[in-house]
Design a protein around this motif. Structure first.
Motif, PDB file in Angstrom:
ATOM      1  N   GLU A 102       0.839  -1.201   0.000  1.00  0.00           N
ATOM      2  CA  GLU A 102       0.000   0.000   0.000  1.00  0.00           C
ATOM      3  C   GLU A 102       0.874   1.252   0.000  1.00  0.00           C
ATOM      4  N   LYS A 103       1.950   1.216   0.778  1.00  0.00           N
ATOM      5  CA  LYS A 103       2.869   2.362   0.814  1.00  0.00           C
ATOM      6  C   LYS A 103       3.611   2.462  -0.525  1.00  0.00           C
ATOM      7  N   GLY A 104       4.052   1.309  -1.010  1.00  0.00           N
ATOM      8  CA  GLY A 104       4.799   1.283  -2.268  1.00  0.00           C
ATOM      9  C   GLY A 104       3.987   1.832  -3.425  1.00  0.00           C
TER      10      GLY A 104
ATOM     11  N   LEU B 242       2.176   4.331   7.167  1.00  0.00           N
ATOM     12  CA  LEU B 242       1.306   4.843   6.106  1.00  0.00           C
ATOM     13  C   LEU B 242       1.028   6.339   6.247  1.00  0.00           C
TER      14      LEU B 242
ATOM     15  N   LYS C 154      -5.932   1.322  -0.868  1.00  0.00           N
ATOM     16  CA  LYS C 154      -6.229   0.434   0.260  1.00  0.00           C
ATOM     17  C   LYS C 154      -6.748  -0.880  -0.272  1.00  0.00           C
TER      18      LYS C 154
ATOM     19  N   MET D 103      10.071   6.038   2.892  1.00  0.00           N
ATOM     20  CA  MET D 103      10.689   4.728   2.684  1.00  0.00           C
ATOM     21  C   MET D 103      12.123   4.915   2.219  1.00  0.00           C
TER      22      MET D 103
ATOM     23  N   GLU E 159       2.018   4.248  -3.431  1.00  0.00           N
ATOM     24  CA  GLU E 159       1.985   5.712  -3.433  1.00  0.00           C
ATOM     25  C   GLU E 159       3.216   6.303  -4.122  1.00  0.00           C
TER      26      GLU E 159
ATOM     27  N   ARG F 119      -3.656   7.264  -2.290  1.00  0.00           N
ATOM     28  CA  ARG F 119      -3.852   6.181  -1.332  1.00  0.00           C
ATOM     29  C   ARG F 119      -4.447   5.002  -2.065  1.00  0.00           C
TER      30      ARG F 119
END
Lengths: 400, 179
Positions: free
Chosen positions: A53-55, B170, A329, B176, A57, A327
């Motif tokens: 999920e972070k990746g 998040l 999800k 990162m 973005e 975002r």
């Protein structure tokens, strides 16, 4: 060992995992036991949490299509399908009908191989290895088709934003129809086996029961929920893509036990076979992709829901108008179904745990298998998963 | 095998609107005949300004204090099931975290949006009414650092046990490391 377990004032915890064959993500279960009976269960996840999920973005809309496909190795197409559908809605791009039909075709082929894979592993956990080998042999028929269509056995990359990558030719059509006939014959046989074989029924009938009320309370999804009488299937409730032109019937059982979970999944396959024939015989003509898909997507939010082999996949996508999502999800069905295992485990035999875990159809991607048994004094006894599985088989063999 | 008629999405949303009417701002209702049945004009019916106005969605802003009452009202009226809880960090500048509670019913989706300050984000636990929400709340807690009052379990679910305190991956200011 068993005697020590029943000593007073001492709660016996049996840790299982994190390396575990019965989960999409390796999970760490702890079962508290009183003798052979499970009295409490907890789970710890995240051993393969990859920060997708972070990746997402930090990647553009197109790159993410390939990222989400790698969330799961079994239902890879479903993730790309859900994501593409959401992004296309957000970008207000209409996908050509032929592309939509091909997407659904691949989704149903994927459901077949996913259910057959689960069926084989479940048979293996029950100690019925002949059934496991037969079902996995049959599953290869579908894997070959997917490879023939897309070039890959898994992670088929069938989608692009705004369509699909490949066409289904007449030659494909003939091969698929033949394969579906063969699979249908086999599935009839398997349905007969799981509902009549006395040894198998001993492991499934009346085990792990979740009634309708419990299923609602636990938030169970997919075939596991439909085995408890929950009438919930996104393909029927909220038809998307080509399911609007090619509707599917919902398969519901009411017993709520492991047997019902076998029956629902196998009966669902007949609907998949019917749908595949219908799509192939009525394939809409036209383009495979839209001419142009925007690089930037206007600000907004979208929810995309698709019925994966294991239940509803839920995507929430938000765009800030840029080239990358603000975002993304992802909620997969296994997350909810795993919680249900914890509730269902209580009151069951330790020997039932392998079957109970496979009953929800988690993915089987792990290779290391280990179960450690220790008591509160710190004594250890290492159990392999194989030993727990064997314990289950022997436990029931003695009862015959 | 079952094949039941699908309830049209308009009807489902009408029901949802009727249930949620106390929380729908007046300006959204103005200009409608008698205000009921609502069916707010689809093009601008999404009450949230960022919405794109999909005809199968109803988004309602709710305060953290009202959240439990709203969810209880939805459940009492037997409208849908909780699909998931999504956290969105609106960024350091906006200074807010948005917590979204998605409820699905057939084709329709109702999203309750709770905005809490980034510095001190607190929402009540909904596990008292929806026990299966525990996993979602644990995820929200460890990924966004939202304090969830009365939630039954605050252990890590996805992140490792040795994950540093007060570090929420998040959130937008979590960077990162490049490999």
């Amino acid at each position: 060992m068993m005697l020590e377990m029943t000593q007073k004032e001492e709660k016996f915890i049996i840790p299982i995992g994190p390396q575990h064959p019965a989960l999409k993500e390796p999970g760490h279960f702890e079962f508290a036991v009183d003798g052979e009976l499970v009295t409490d269960a907890t789970v710890r996840l995240g051993y393969v949490h990859r920060g997708i999920e972070k990746g997402a973005e930090a990647r553009n809309w197109n790159q993410n299509l390939y990222l989400v496909e790698r969330i799961c190795g079994i239902c890879s197409h479903i993730h790309a399908f859900t994501y593409a559908r959401g992004v296309e809605r957000l970008a207000e791009v209409e996908v050509p009908p032929r592309a939509q039909a091909i997407r659904v075709l691949v989704a149903e082929l994927e459901r077949i191989h996913s259910h057959m894979l689960w069926f084989g592993v479940a048979a293996h956990e029950a100690g019925f290895d002949t059934l496991f080998m037969f079902s996995w042999r049959d599953r290869e028929t579908i894997m070959d088709i997917l490879e023939g269509l897309t070039g890959n056995r898994v992670n088929y990359s069938a989608n692009v934003l705004g369509g699909v990558k490949f066409d289904v030719t007449d030659e494909h059509r003939k091969t698929i129809l033949e394969a579906v006939d063969f699979m249908e014959k086999r599935t009839k046989h398997y349905l007969n086996v799981v509902t009549t074989d006395a040894m198998f029924l001993q492991r499934t009938r009346g085990i792990g029961v979740a009634n309708l009320q419990q299923a609602h309370r636990l938030g169970i999804l997919g075939p596991t929920a439909r085995a408890s009488g929950v009438k919930r299937d996104v393909r029927v409730d909220a038809p998307y893509s080509a399911y609007k032109q090619f509707p599917i019937k919902m398969v519901v059982e009411t017993a709520g036990d492991l047997e019902a979970r076998f029956v629902v999944r196998l009966k669902e396959l007949f609907e998949s076979y019917r749908l595949i024939r219908e799509i192939l015989n009525n394939m809409p003509e036209g383009d495979l992709q839209v001419k142009r898909f925007p690089r930037r997507i206007k600000p907004g939010e979208v929810i995309s829901r698709v019925e994966a082999p294991r239940g509803e996949v839920f995507y929430y996508i938000r765009s800030n108008g840029g080239e990358m999502p603000e975002r993304l999800k992802v909620r997969t069905p296994t997350m909810m179904n795993m919680a249900s295992v914890l509730a269902m485990a209580v009151g069951h035999q330790l020997a039932d745990m392998p079957m109970l875990l496979v009953g929800i159809d988690p993915c089987f991607s792990c290779n290391d298998r280990g179960v450690a048994i220790c008591n509160s004094k710190g004594d250890h006894d290492q159990w392999t998963w194989e030993r727990l599985r064997q314990h289950g088989i022997d436990f029931y063999a003695e009862k015959v | 095998m079952l094949s039941e008629p699908i309830t049209p999405v308009e009807d489902l949303l009408k029901q949802a609107e009727a249930i949620l009417i106390p929380w729908i701002p007046e300006e959204a209702i103005q200009g409608l005949d008698d205000g009921y049945p609502l069916m707010l004009n689809y093009t601008d019916r999404r009450i949230k300004v960022t919405g794109t106005g999909f005809p199968d969605c109803l988004d309602v802003n709710v305060s953290a204090e009202e959240l439990l009452t709203v969810i209880q009202t939805l459940l009492d009226n037997d409208w849908g099931y909780l699909a998931t809880i999504t956290g969105v960090d609106l960024g350091v500048e906006a200074g807010e975290i948005e917590v979204l509670y998605h409820f699905c019913h057939g084709t329709a989706v109702v999203t309750l949006s709770v905005k809490v300050p980034r510095e001190n984000p607190v929402v009540p636990s909904i596990c008292g009414i929806i026990p299966s929400a525990s996993f979602y709340e644990r995820e929200l807690l460890e990924m966004f650092g939202v304090t969830i009052t009365n939630t039954p379990n605050t252990d890590h679910l996805f992140l490792p046990d040795n994950w540093p305190d007060n570090t929420y991956p998040l959130r937008k200011d979590f960077v990162m490391h490049a490999n």
